[in-house]
Every structure is written in C-alpha cells, then in structure tokens.
Motif scaffolding. Structure first.
Motif, short mmCIF file in Angstrom:
data_model
loop_
_atom_site.label_atom_id
_atom_site.label_comp_id
_atom_site.label_asym_id
_atom_site.label_seq_id
_atom_site.Cartn_x
_atom_site.Cartn_y
_atom_site.Cartn_z
N ASN A 206 105.56 23.61 47.73
CA ASN A 206 104.40 23.20 46.96
C ASN A 206 104.75 22.22 45.85
O ASN A 206 103.94 21.36 45.49
CB ASN A 206 103.66 24.42 46.43
N ASP B 23 104.73 19.01 47.56
CA ASP B 23 103.36 18.58 47.77
C ASP B 23 102.76 17.98 46.49
O ASP B 23 102.12 16.93 46.51
CB ASP B 23 102.49 19.77 48.18
N SER C 155 103.97 14.63 45.89
CA SER C 155 103.37 13.62 46.77
C SER C 155 101.94 13.27 46.32
O SER C 155 101.44 12.19 46.61
CB SER C 155 103.36 14.11 48.22
N TRP C 156 101.31 14.17 45.59
CA TRP C 156 100.00 13.88 45.01
C TRP C 156 100.15 13.13 43.69
O TRP C 156 99.15 12.72 43.08
CB TRP C 156 99.23 15.18 44.74
#
Lengths: 167, 167
Positions: free
Chosen positions: A60, A63, A66-67
């Motif tokens: 996470n 993730d 990457s956001w």
DNA sequence: TTGAATTTTCAAAATATTCTGAAAGTTTTC
DNA sequence: GAAAACTTTCAGAATATTTTGAAAATTCAA
C-alpha cells in the motif's frame, strides 16, 4: 487520551469512507496515519500502529507513492525507509484529481474512439449507436477538460477567482 | 453481425471500466444495455440478454433507479414492468455528479465537522490535528461547490460559456 | 565478498462482495 | 377470493479482493 482518540477516529473513518468510493481501506488508513504524523514513519511503525502485516504495508505504501500522495524519505544514518505524506491537502487533492483523470477518464475516451472506428456501415441502427458512443465521448471529454483545468490551478486562484465568479 | 458485435463490446467494456471506479459490473452492463436499446426492456429480456439471474437483475435495476439513471415504464396492456435509460447523456452525467456529491462528499463534510467538535483542548498538538481536519473540510467543500455548480448547469451553457471562458 | 538488515514478492488464507434461485410477497385478472 | 403473473427477498454459493507471512531478493556495512 482525548486527542489520540480523535486521531484514531479520523484514521478509522477515513478508511471506511474510502471503501465507499472504490479505494482500498488499508491504503486510506496508512495515508491518514501519515497525514497526522508530524514525523515520517517506517514500515515497522506503520505495522505496529495499524496492526497489519508487513506485506500489506509495503504494497500500500507502493500504491500511495504511485498516486503521488506520499514520499519516501531516507534519513541519514538510518537503514530503514521512512515515509511522509504530502501535507498540503490542496496539492494532494489536485494529485488525486490528476490520477483519477488518468485512471478513469482516459480509458473511457480511448475505448469510445476504438469502438467508433469499429463501426463501418452507415445504417440508421449504426447511426443511433454511434450517437450514444459520441455523446459519452463528449461528456467524458468535458469532465476531463474541467478536471484538468481545476487540477492545474492554484488554490488561491481557485478560491479567489473561480468560486466568486460563479457563485 | 458487425453492429451487434460493437454493441456487445460496448456493454462488456462499460462493465469493466465501471469496476475500476467502484461501481458494480452488472449494474453498468444493464445500464449500457438500456442505453443502447431503442425500446424499453423487461426483466426477462435483460436476464436473457446478459445471462444473469432474476434476483441480480431486480437488485441492479433498483440501484440504477436510485441513481436516477433509468426509469420504470408501464406499458398499457402489459403486466410486466419495462425499463428505459435516460437517453440524454449530459443529463445522466449531471445525475451521476449529483449522486456522487451526495454519497461521497457529504459524508466527508459531516465526519470532519463531527471530529472538529470532539477536540476541545487547545494544545499545539490539537491545533496541528485540527489544521488537517479543517483543510480536508475545505477541499471537500470546494469540490462539493464546484460539482454542484457544474451539475446544476445546462449543457449548452457549459460548453458555450464555461469552457471558452477558461480555455 | 559475506552476512545482517531491510524490502519485495506471492501462494495460500481470510474477508468482502456479488450472484443465484427458489420461496415469499404482491398485484391483477377472472 | 382464488389463481395466475409478476416482483422482491435473502440464505447460501460463487467470485473477487485483500491480507498474511514466510521465502526470495536486494542493499549496505565491514
């Protein structure tokens, strides 16, 4: 402790809200935790705080990076990687807008273009179908443009100019 | 048949895209099917077309109605209920905006207000926490206002005035 | 290099969501 | 008012997503 209670509630609620709009609960909770943490945290600290596994944390954090919502930080003299949230919420919001545009709107635009190309004949039935496809393309394009406009703008400009103008 | 193929692809892709932004695949497929169908359809026809169960169809038609994206139609001389999609895509898009505002933004605003009330002391730590909460409140409020503005407007006005003005 | 510290991966387990189908409920017709 | 036509409900099954934890890979210090 009162404040800690409020923070825990914030983290928990943030996770719950996120699931409602299609975002992983743990990812949101890690984000909330980092938003509230004055200092950056490493994987072990996050595991401990949220009572989740190492793999889950790692995945996470990846993730969230990457956001563009958190950053990796290497502290001198430390082997472990530390993570820090983007603290400017307006910047974070623009980042979310940008990503949703890329992840949700772009695929619609591409697919509609593709489908249009696939319909070669010009019967009335095809025309009717193409109208729907074209309309969706136009709506998605409008949303894409609008989001682009808003996410490219600065907060101050938005609140002072944009909102007043249209209120 | 070529056109039918394109339609099937549209329905299938629409379902796949929807899952990416947190919406049930079947619900999207039913919506796509009704969007493309010149005449309104009943539950049996939808079951047949998409090869899904009666319960599934019923549940998702209900959901689509609550989103304001389809209408129930009672045909004279027919016992069965027929369903029809809102064919004006711009209207449908505004409807989606309105619902997402209600379902996604309103809860954030409410929660942040609640949390603010819960923090009574005024230590520096509390102040820092409240800054995050307040910032999120402000961002959500801005998004809420903007969406409201856009969804309340008419298509023609938007494309002719709004976009030109800011391009 | 080696090996200790750390991160990453991924198959299997746990959990959550969606779907089915038959039973229960409702409406309409005769 | 009974039966046929249709809709709704919901427990269990199927499917999809998320999480775990241990093994593999990587990094770094000596």
């Amino acid at each position: 402790m009162e404040l800690q209670e409020a923070k825990d509630r914030f983290i928990h609620t943030w996770g719950t809200l996120a699931t409602q709009w299609g975002i992983n609960r743990t990812m949101s909770q890690i984000h909330a935790l980092l938003l509230l943490s004055p200092k950056s945290l490493n994987a072990d600290e996050i595991m401990e705080e949220l009572q989740i596994s190492r793999g889950n944390v790692n995945m996470n954090l990846r993730d969230l990076m990457s956001w563009g919502l958190i950053y990796k930080q290497l502290l001198p003299g430390e082997r472990k990687e530390y993570f820090q949230a983007e603290k400017d919420i307006w910047k974070a919001a623009r980042q979310i807008g940008r990503e949703r545009r890329r992840r949700e709107l772009s695929p619609i635009l591409e697919t509609m273009e593709d489908i249009k190309k696939g319909v070669s004949d010009n019967s009335p039935e095809s025309a009717e179908f193409l109208k729907v496809v074209n309309d969706i393309y136009a709506v998605a394009g409008f949303a894409d443009n609008t989001l682009d406009l808003v996410t490219k703008s600065e907060e101050s400009w938005l609140t002072s100019t944009f909102v007043k103008l249209f209120k």
